[in-house]
Enzyme design. Structure first.
Site, PDB file in Angstrom:
ATOM      1  CB  CYS A  52     -14.264   1.974   0.281  1.00 37.34           C
ATOM      2  SG  CYS A  52     -13.739   3.688   0.176  1.00 37.34           S
TER       3      CYS A  52
ATOM      4  NE  ARG B 241     -11.032  -4.374   1.148  1.00 33.53           N
ATOM      5  CZ  ARG B 241     -10.029  -3.541   1.478  1.00 33.53           C
ATOM      6  NH1 ARG B 241     -10.247  -2.510   2.248  1.00 33.53           N
ATOM      7  NH2 ARG B 241      -8.803  -3.723   0.981  1.00 33.53           N
TER       8      ARG B 241
ATOM      9  NE  ARG C 210      -3.779   0.904   2.022  1.00 29.67           N
ATOM     10  CZ  ARG C 210      -4.971   1.161   2.540  1.00 29.67           C
ATOM     11  NH1 ARG C 210      -5.110   2.085   3.471  1.00 29.67           N
ATOM     12  NH2 ARG C 210      -6.034   0.499   2.141  1.00 29.67           N
TER      13      ARG C 210
ATOM     14  CD  GLN D 116     -13.187  -1.188  -0.259  1.00 30.86           C
ATOM     15  OE1 GLN D 116     -12.334  -1.023   0.596  1.00 30.86           O
ATOM     16  NE2 GLN D 116     -14.421  -1.578   0.026  1.00 30.86           N
TER      17      GLN D 116
ATOM     18  CG  ASP E 184     -13.311   6.975  -1.132  1.00 29.01           C
ATOM     19  OD1 ASP E 184     -13.133   6.914   0.110  1.00 29.01           O
ATOM     20  OD2 ASP E 184     -12.369   6.885  -1.955  1.00 29.01           O
TER      21      ASP E 184
ATOM     22  CG  HIS F 289      -8.454   0.409  -2.612  1.00 27.55           C
ATOM     23  ND1 HIS F 289      -7.637  -0.628  -2.189  1.00 27.55           N
ATOM     24  CD2 HIS F 289      -9.182   0.783  -1.509  1.00 27.55           C
ATOM     25  CE1 HIS F 289      -7.850  -0.849  -0.909  1.00 27.55           C
ATOM     26  NE2 HIS F 289      -8.783  -0.014  -0.475  1.00 27.55           N
TER      27      HIS F 289
HETATM   28  N1  NVA Z   1      -9.776   7.180  -1.664  1.00 25.98           N
HETATM   29  C1  NVA Z   1      -9.407   6.786  -0.319  1.00 25.98           C
HETATM   30  C2  NVA Z   1      -9.686   5.327  -0.120  1.00 25.98           C
HETATM   31  C3  NVA Z   1      -9.424   4.819   1.274  1.00 25.98           C
HETATM   32  C4  NVA Z   1      -9.677   3.360   1.401  1.00 25.98           C
HETATM   33  C5  NVA Z   1      -7.947   7.112  -0.064  1.00 25.98           C
HETATM   34  O1  NVA Z   1      -7.109   6.844  -0.931  1.00 25.98           O
HETATM   35  O2  NVA Z   1      -7.636   7.639   1.012  1.00 25.98           O
HETATM   36  N1   CP Z   2     -11.195   0.601   2.764  1.00 28.83           N
HETATM   37  C1   CP Z   2      -9.896   0.535   3.135  1.00 28.83           C
HETATM   38  O1   CP Z   2      -8.997   0.234   2.342  1.00 28.83           O
HETATM   39  O2   CP Z   2      -9.684   0.810   4.431  1.00 28.83           O
HETATM   40  P1   CP Z   2      -8.249   0.991   5.135  1.00 28.83           P
HETATM   41  O3   CP Z   2      -7.648   2.252   4.597  1.00 28.83           O
HETATM   42  O4   CP Z   2      -8.566   1.051   6.603  1.00 28.83           O
HETATM   43  O5   CP Z   2      -7.404  -0.210   4.772  1.00 28.83           O
END
Ligand code: NVA
Ligand code: CP
Length: 312
Positions: A269, A297, A106, A136, A228, A133
């Site tokens: 999400c 998830r 990540r 997800q 989101d 992502h």
């Molecule tokens: N768009 C958000 C998704 C978090 C799971 C981010 O990248 O912070």
């Molecule tokens: N939805 C999601 O990816 O959550 P986290 O950022 O907590 O992993």
């Protein structure tokens, strides 16, 4: 279906049949766990979990999913390893590839996860980048199958930042699986043309419709409204501008009424900023399905690891 040894970087690399297979495997693993049984598919496998950005769901899903199948997960946070500071991604990838059987990443740049996959020689799973992502989406689609018994023909309206990692990945997934997707967002935040033209090709094959719109009236007929955060990780400085731009696209009672459908569901999400992209009331009303989505998830991430690395 044999997916052994493959990375999971975006859903672009997976066919409709392969995505369907992963969803079915996840449903089976979920059922198995609910009945009190765990597996041994990852016995003897060591899995690196690299996190440049924070995470609750993704980190816990990889950890629990791996342990449930007998594997060993190792968390490597931003400050724990040399990646990108004192050592190139290529070199870190080659080291980790000698010690681990699979790597979750990540972080910020999508190029980083591509390099890890290219140089490590083991399956690499994208746990979120600035651009995509994909894990997800599997959880989202498993949740939709549980709610509606199907994916094909559903209308999913994504309201909010239409060019973030979630919107990008939802368009790919929906256009592959025959879901009609509407991106409801100010033009300034629409997905890029190149991605849309790829997705149009997927849609031509699956029969899905892709719509980009600034007009909230286009929410009509939505089976699902998805949202989101308005500022993704790393974009916190843009909060004031985003709130101004995105306020008309908040998921609230008015937007839900405008679908004209009594059974529209809301997905998120998570994490959520209640009062921005979604109201407290709507969030709480749909909290059961939103937390089913969060639980899914784990089952879907477990399915990806089992399919690409598992012994069974
Ligand atoms: N768009 C958000 C998704 C978090 C799971 C981010 O990248 O912070
Ligand atoms: N939805 C999601 O990816 O959550 P986290 O950022 O907590 O992993």
């Amino acid at each position: 279906m044999n997916m052994k040894g493959r990375s999971f970087l975006t859903l672009k690399d997976y066919t409709r049949e392969e995505i369907e297979y992963l969803l079915e495997l996840a449903a089976k693993l979920k059922e198995k766990k609910k009945n009190g049984f765990l597996g041994k598919s990852l016995k003897g496998k060591n899995i690196a979990l690299i996190f440049e950005k924070p995470s609750t769901r993704t980190r816990c899903s990889f950890t629990i999913g791996c342990l449930d199948e007998g594997g060993h997960p190792e968390y490597l946070g931003r400050e724990d390893i040399q990646l990108g500071h004192k050592e190139s991604i290529e070199d870190t990838a080659r080291v980790l590839g000698r010690m681990f059987d699979g790597i979750e990443f990540r972080g910020y740049s999508h190029e980083s996860v591509e390099k890890l996959a290219k140089y490590s020689g083991v399956p690499v799973w994208n746990g979120l980048t600035d651009s995509y992502h994909p894990t997800q989406i599997l959880a989202d689609f498993l949740t939709l199958k549980e709610q509606f018994g199907k994916l094909e023909g559903l209308k999913l309206v994504y309201a909010g930042d239409g060019r973030n990692n979630m919107a990008n990945s939802l368009i790919i997934g929906a256009s592959k699986m025959g879901i009609n997707i509407t991106i409801l967002s100010p033009k300034k935040l629409w997905p890029n043309d190149e991605l849309i033209s790829h997705c149009m090709e997927y849609a031509n094959k699956s029969g899905s419709k892709i719509e980009l719109t600034e007009n909230v009236d286009d929410v009509v007929g939505a089976d699902v409204i998805y949202t989101d955060v308005w500022c993704s990780m790393g974009e916190e400085d843009l909060a004031a501008e985003r709130i101004k731009l995105l306020k008309p696209y908040q998921v609230n009672d008015n937007l839900l009424t405008m679908t004209g459908k009594p059974h529209t569901i809301v997905l998120h999400c998570l994490p959520a900023v209640k009062g921005n992209e979604i109201t407290y009331e709507v969030f709480e009303r749909f909290s059961k399905v939103i937390f089913d989505q969060a639980e899914n998830r784990m089952h879907t991430i477990k399915a990806i690891m089992v399919a690409t690395l598992g012994n069974e």
